[in-house]
Scaffold this active site. Structure first.
Site, PDB file in Angstrom:
ATOM      1  N   GLY A   1       0.763  -1.253   0.000  1.00 30.43           N
ATOM      2  CA  GLY A   1       0.000   0.000   0.000  1.00 30.43           C
ATOM      3  C   GLY A   1       0.786   1.289   0.000  1.00 30.43           C
TER       4      GLY A   1
ATOM      5  CB  SER B   1       1.284   5.884   1.331  1.00 28.09           C
ATOM      6  OG  SER B   1       1.132   6.068  -0.053  1.00 28.09           O
ATOM      7  CB  ILE B   2      -1.797   5.398   5.861  1.00 21.33           C
ATOM      8  CG1 ILE B   2      -2.655   6.661   6.020  1.00 21.33           C
ATOM      9  CG2 ILE B   2      -1.801   4.568   7.128  1.00 21.33           C
ATOM     10  CD1 ILE B   2      -4.119   6.410   6.328  1.00 21.33           C
TER      11      ILE B   2
ATOM     12  CB  VAL C   1      -4.404  -6.616  -3.617  1.00 20.65           C
ATOM     13  CG1 VAL C   1      -3.082  -6.168  -3.029  1.00 20.65           C
ATOM     14  CG2 VAL C   1      -5.400  -5.455  -3.723  1.00 20.65           C
TER      15      VAL C   1
ATOM     16  CE1 TYR D   1     -13.724   6.500   3.056  1.00 15.37           C
ATOM     17  CE2 TYR D   1     -14.958   4.747   4.133  1.00 15.37           C
ATOM     18  CZ  TYR D   1     -13.759   5.280   3.693  1.00 15.37           C
ATOM     19  OH  TYR D   1     -12.602   4.572   3.886  1.00 15.37           O
TER      20      TYR D   1
ATOM     21  CE  LYS E   1     -11.098   1.538   4.105  1.00 13.50           C
ATOM     22  NZ  LYS E   1      -9.819   0.869   3.790  1.00 13.50           N
TER      23      LYS E   1
ATOM     24  CB  ILE F   1      -4.252  11.172   6.758  1.00  9.14           C
ATOM     25  CG1 ILE F   1      -4.362  10.875   8.261  1.00  9.14           C
ATOM     26  CG2 ILE F   1      -2.839  11.633   6.394  1.00  9.14           C
ATOM     27  CD1 ILE F   1      -3.430   9.769   8.739  1.00  9.14           C
TER      28      ILE F   1
ATOM     29  CG  LEU G   1      -2.707   9.027  -5.123  1.00 10.59           C
ATOM     30  CD1 LEU G   1      -2.281  10.390  -5.650  1.00 10.59           C
ATOM     31  CD2 LEU G   1      -1.719   7.944  -5.602  1.00 10.59           C
TER      32      LEU G   1
HETATM   33  P1  NAD Z   1      -2.728   5.842  -0.696  1.00  9.24           P
HETATM   34  O1  NAD Z   1      -3.322   6.250  -1.991  1.00  9.24           O
HETATM   35  O2  NAD Z   1      -1.411   6.385  -0.358  1.00  9.24           O
HETATM   36  O3  NAD Z   1      -2.702   4.266  -0.547  1.00  9.24           O
HETATM   37  C1  NAD Z   1      -3.638   3.424  -1.171  1.00  9.24           C
HETATM   38  C2  NAD Z   1      -2.845   2.299  -1.783  1.00  9.24           C
HETATM   39  O4  NAD Z   1      -3.699   1.316  -2.355  1.00  9.24           O
HETATM   40  C3  NAD Z   1      -1.910   2.787  -2.897  1.00  9.24           C
HETATM   41  O5  NAD Z   1      -0.590   2.391  -2.623  1.00  9.24           O
HETATM   42  C4  NAD Z   1      -2.429   2.067  -4.129  1.00  9.24           C
HETATM   43  O6  NAD Z   1      -1.390   1.741  -5.038  1.00  9.24           O
HETATM   44  C5  NAD Z   1      -3.019   0.820  -3.477  1.00  9.24           C
HETATM   45  N1  NAD Z   1      -3.912   0.100  -4.364  1.00  9.24           N
HETATM   46  C6  NAD Z   1      -5.090   0.486  -4.925  1.00  9.24           C
HETATM   47  N2  NAD Z   1      -5.580  -0.494  -5.710  1.00  9.24           N
HETATM   48  C7  NAD Z   1      -4.693  -1.528  -5.641  1.00  9.24           C
HETATM   49  C8  NAD Z   1      -4.629  -2.819  -6.230  1.00  9.24           C
HETATM   50  N3  NAD Z   1      -5.576  -3.279  -7.062  1.00  9.24           N
HETATM   51  N4  NAD Z   1      -3.562  -3.611  -5.929  1.00  9.24           N
HETATM   52  C9  NAD Z   1      -2.584  -3.185  -5.109  1.00  9.24           C
HETATM   53  N5  NAD Z   1      -2.591  -1.979  -4.517  1.00  9.24           N
HETATM   54  C10 NAD Z   1      -3.635  -1.159  -4.786  1.00  9.24           C
HETATM   55  O7  NAD Z   1      -3.827   6.286   0.401  1.00  9.24           O
HETATM   56  P2  NAD Z   1      -3.933   5.979   1.967  1.00  9.24           P
HETATM   57  O8  NAD Z   1      -4.886   6.990   2.475  1.00  9.24           O
HETATM   58  O9  NAD Z   1      -2.586   5.860   2.572  1.00  9.24           O
HETATM   59  O10 NAD Z   1      -4.680   4.562   1.988  1.00  9.24           O
HETATM   60  C11 NAD Z   1      -4.181   3.433   2.689  1.00  9.24           C
HETATM   61  C12 NAD Z   1      -5.308   2.758   3.440  1.00  9.24           C
HETATM   62  O11 NAD Z   1      -5.715   3.599   4.510  1.00  9.24           O
HETATM   63  C13 NAD Z   1      -6.552   2.489   2.603  1.00  9.24           C
HETATM   64  O12 NAD Z   1      -7.103   1.244   2.998  1.00  9.24           O
HETATM   65  C14 NAD Z   1      -7.479   3.613   3.013  1.00  9.24           C
HETATM   66  O13 NAD Z   1      -8.837   3.307   2.807  1.00  9.24           O
HETATM   67  C15 NAD Z   1      -7.122   3.693   4.480  1.00  9.24           C
HETATM   68  N6  NAD Z   1      -7.553   4.900   5.178  1.00  9.24           N
HETATM   69  C16 NAD Z   1      -7.216   6.127   4.704  1.00  9.24           C
HETATM   70  C17 NAD Z   1      -7.625   7.260   5.396  1.00  9.24           C
HETATM   71  C18 NAD Z   1      -7.273   8.644   4.899  1.00  9.24           C
HETATM   72  O14 NAD Z   1      -7.914   9.599   5.291  1.00  9.24           O
HETATM   73  N7  NAD Z   1      -6.262   8.795   4.075  1.00  9.24           N
HETATM   74  C19 NAD Z   1      -8.396   7.144   6.560  1.00  9.24           C
HETATM   75  C20 NAD Z   1      -8.716   5.867   7.018  1.00  9.24           C
HETATM   76  C21 NAD Z   1      -8.295   4.749   6.327  1.00  9.24           C
END
Ligand code: NAD
Length: 255
Positions: free
Chosen positions: A13, A19-20, A65, A155, A162, A191, A194
């Site tokens: 991810g 990215s988180i 994935v 959302y 989720k 946060i 992307l």
């Molecule tokens: P991010 O865009 O940096 O990360 C999302 C990742 O998912 C990316 O690296 C992308 O390449 C990957 N991805 C998407 N489709 C894919 C696939 N088919 N195969 C492999 N990888 C794939 O954004 P983020 O905010 O860091 O998201 C990471 C997680 O945190 C996600 O599950 C997101 O829902 C969750 N999240 C984000 C927030 C927020 O506000 N940013 C809050 C709560 C939860």
């Protein structure tokens, strides 16, 4: 001695330094863990590879994935190079932009299935391939959001995905507990990343959190990383099947 000295695991991810998953990777590495990374496509590889190498990672692999063979190849390579692993970080999610913008009732069948596949089912598939590499036990952590348990405006289908993800965490935890494999989720506050840029009214979510959360601010990538480190480490040896909120306490005051 670092909390994660001698432990090895894979992070799914990272897309860029916002990215988180990158916040998680930095915490794990500073605690002594050895890390493998995956990237979705060639464009992202250019960003992920230098980041991974800056944390001395030697295993950086492609993985969509939504494709079982890709996930299988990652774990096969981890087995070849390391034999066993201690942890998996699942920080991937995807929904079509129109399914996050249109009214929820307009979500297409394909869009619904795609969001579920990439954002929820992928955790189940990862766990399946990880189990044989965790003979002494291990820890798996995924990333969720409050939209799993509340209807958060904008959302939409991602909230449904989720909810499935959080339920999958509980079913996996129930099944794998006897093998000492723990499965948890972190529910992070908003946060700017992307993925977040595709969510409708995202800036409103940040402001609402600043106004209404007990800590009066949004959370950082580093704070989500620290909570994930805790869940992956032996400090959380008695914790499984949990959704751990890292959202400035917003979930207790959101209503
Ligand atoms: P991010 O865009 O940096 O990360 C999302 C990742 O998912 C990316 O690296 C992308 O390449 C990957 N991805 C998407 N489709 C894919 C696939 N088919 N195969 C492999 N990888 C794939 O954004 P983020 O905010 O860091 O998201 C990471 C997680 O945190 C996600 O599950 C997101 O829902 C969750 N999240 C984000 C927030 C927020 O506000 N940013 C809050 C709560 C939860």
């Amino acid at each position: 001695m670092g909390l994660m000295d001698g432990k090895r695991g894979v992070i799914f991810g990272v897309a860029n330094e916002k990215s988180i998953a990158w916040g998680v990777a930095q915490q794990l590495r500073s605690a002594g863990a050895e890390l493998a990374f995956t990237f979705l496509n060639e464009a992202l590889e250019k960003r992920v590879r230098p980041l991974a190498e800056s944390l001395e990672s030697k295993i950086i692999l492609p993985c969509d994935v939504a494709v079982d063979d890709d996930i299988a190849s990652v774990f096969k390579e981890l087995e070849r190079q390391w034999g066993t692993i201690d942890f998996v970080v699942h920080a991937v999610a995807f929904a079509r932009r129109e399914d996050l913008k249109n009214p929820f009732s307009q979500t297409s069948r394909e869009g619904f299935a795609l969001a579920m596949d990439v954002s929820a089912y992928s955790l189940v598939a990862m766990a399946r391939f990880a189990i044989p590499l965790m003979p002494e036990g291990g820890s798996i952590v995924s990333m969720s959001y409050l939209g799993a348990v509340m209807a958060v405006p904008g959302y939409n289908v991602m909230g449904v995905a989720k909810a499935a993800l959080e339920s999958s965490v509980r079913y996996l935890a129930a099944e794998l507990g006897k093998q000492n494999i723990r499965v948890n989720a972190v529910s992070a506050g908003p946060i700017k990343t992307l993925a977040a840029s595709g969510i409708g009214n995202f800036n409103d979510k940040l402001h609402v959190m600043e106004e209404r959360s007990p800590l009066g601010r949004t959370v950082t990538q580093e704070e989500v990383g620290k909570a994930t480190l805790y869940l992956l480490s032996d400090l959380a040896s008695g914790v499984t099947g949990e959704v751990h909120y890292v959202d400035s306490g917003f979930n207790i005051s959101a209503g």
